[in-house]
Design a protein around this motif. Structure first.
Motif, PDB file in Angstrom:
ATOM      1  N   GLY A  16       0.778  -1.222   0.000  1.00 28.21           N
ATOM      2  CA  GLY A  16       0.000   0.000   0.000  1.00 28.21           C
ATOM      3  C   GLY A  16       0.813   1.278   0.000  1.00 28.21           C
ATOM      4  N   GLU A 104      -5.569   0.130   8.627  1.00 28.10           N
ATOM      5  CA  GLU A 104      -6.129  -0.532   7.454  1.00 28.10           C
ATOM      6  C   GLU A 104      -7.379  -1.289   7.864  1.00 28.10           C
ATOM      7  OE1 GLU A 104      -5.105  -3.860   4.041  1.00 28.10           O
ATOM      8  OE2 GLU A 104      -3.553  -2.431   4.649  1.00 28.10           O
ATOM      9  N   GLN A 106     -11.502  -2.717   6.204  1.00 27.68           N
ATOM     10  CA  GLN A 106     -12.317  -2.952   5.017  1.00 27.68           C
ATOM     11  C   GLN A 106     -13.404  -1.904   4.813  1.00 27.68           C
ATOM     12  OE1 GLN A 106     -11.931  -5.103   7.597  1.00 27.68           O
ATOM     13  NE2 GLN A 106     -13.801  -6.257   8.012  1.00 27.68           N
ATOM     14  N   SER A 123      -9.821  -0.811   2.542  1.00 29.36           N
ATOM     15  CA  SER A 123      -9.551  -1.959   1.679  1.00 29.36           C
ATOM     16  C   SER A 123     -10.810  -2.803   1.519  1.00 29.36           C
ATOM     17  CB  SER A 123      -8.418  -2.803   2.280  1.00 29.36           C
ATOM     18  OG  SER A 123      -8.072  -3.880   1.439  1.00 29.36           O
ATOM     19  N   LYS A 154      -7.168   0.491  -1.092  1.00 31.53           N
ATOM     20  CA  LYS A 154      -6.310  -0.623  -1.505  1.00 31.53           C
ATOM     21  C   LYS A 154      -7.181  -1.847  -1.761  1.00 31.53           C
ATOM     22  CE  LYS A 154      -4.361  -3.741   0.838  1.00 31.53           C
ATOM     23  NZ  LYS A 154      -3.703  -4.451   1.952  1.00 31.53           N
ATOM     24  N   ILE A 155      -6.997  -2.473  -2.897  1.00 31.84           N
ATOM     25  CA  ILE A 155      -7.831  -3.621  -3.254  1.00 31.84           C
ATOM     26  C   ILE A 155      -6.950  -4.791  -3.682  1.00 31.84           C
ATOM     27  CG2 ILE A 155      -9.673  -4.478  -4.752  1.00 31.84           C
ATOM     28  CD1 ILE A 155     -10.674  -1.609  -4.993  1.00 31.84           C
TER      29      ILE A 155
END
Length: 238
Positions: A16, A104, A106, A123, A154-155
């Motif tokens: 990332g 980080e 989801q 994410s 970020k994926i």
């Protein structure tokens, strides 16, 4: 109390926006998701709840300072889903000494203390995770963060369906820088400290992802490997 699965470092951030940056990790236990390819099941599976130690903010901070020798460093709040935990006081305490905090998550749980972060990595999980994205909750995370942290998306991409999901997510949030990484299809089991990694397979997937992005002229996307997997495989605590 913060439910701690492990605190380790200093090492480097492996992925990332902060890739390569010296970091201390605070990994917490507990998650509202169950991604089928999760690489940190020891911090997700409730079978390991006994290993998640309820710890005071002061004790967590003391461990961070001990690991960093009292020198300010980036602290990555990880999980599981670290957004579940009460990190507001830790962030304020660390900021007083010059520490920086990155989270980080989801994007399924939002907290007021998101606004106090230095970096927020959202994410969302693509179809291969077998989870559903609640975009209204994702929006709530963005609203909670406001203009406070640097916020990026970020994926993880495993296949064409994930890639299409990433394109759609990027179009939904054009204001967010997008980081893509190939998924690790050989994650460690929850009860293992290490496991073999298909390095060749990961390299092939990275090349495939680079070729997809360039062929589509998706020039705003940033394609990165998982640097920690390249260096240490699935070894825990590095």
């Amino acid at each position: 109390m913060i439910r701690v699965a492990e605190i380790f470092g200093p090492t480097i951030q492996g992925e990332g926006v902060l890739i390569g940056q010296p970091t201390v990790f605070v990994r917490t236990g507990g998650c509202d998701y169950r991604c089928v390819w999760c690489d940190s099941m020891h911090a997700v599976d409730t079978a390991h709840r006994a290993d998640w130690v309820p710890t005071t903010t002061e004790d967590v901070y003391a461990k961070i300072r001990d690991l960093s020798g009292g020198q300010p460093i980036t602290v990555s709040l990880s999980g599981g889903n670290p957004a579940i935990q009460p990190f507001g006081d830790l962030i304020k305490l660390g900021h007083g000494d010059g520490y920086r905090f990155a989270l980080e998550t989801q994007g399924s749980v939002h907290k007021d203390w998101f606004a106090d972060l230095d970096t927020l990595v959202l994410s969302p999980k693509p179809p291969s995770s077998e989870m559903e994205t609640d975009w209204s909750m994702f929006d709530a995370c963005l609203a909670a963060a406001g203009e406070g942290p640097e916020t990026v998306m970020k994926i993880v991409v495993f296949d064409d369906a994930d890639y299409a999901y990433a394109r759609d997510a990027a179009a939904r949030y054009p204001q967010l820088p997008v980081y893509l990484q190939p998924g690790n299809h050989t994650p460690p089991p929850a009860d293992a400290d290490d496991a073999p990694v298909d390095t060749d397979g990961l390299n092939d997937k990275l090349l495939w992802l680079v070729e997809k992005v360039t062929a589509d002229q998706w020039f705003d996307a940033r394609v990165l490997p998982q640097l920690h997997v390249i260096l240490w495989g699935n070894k825990r605590g590095v």
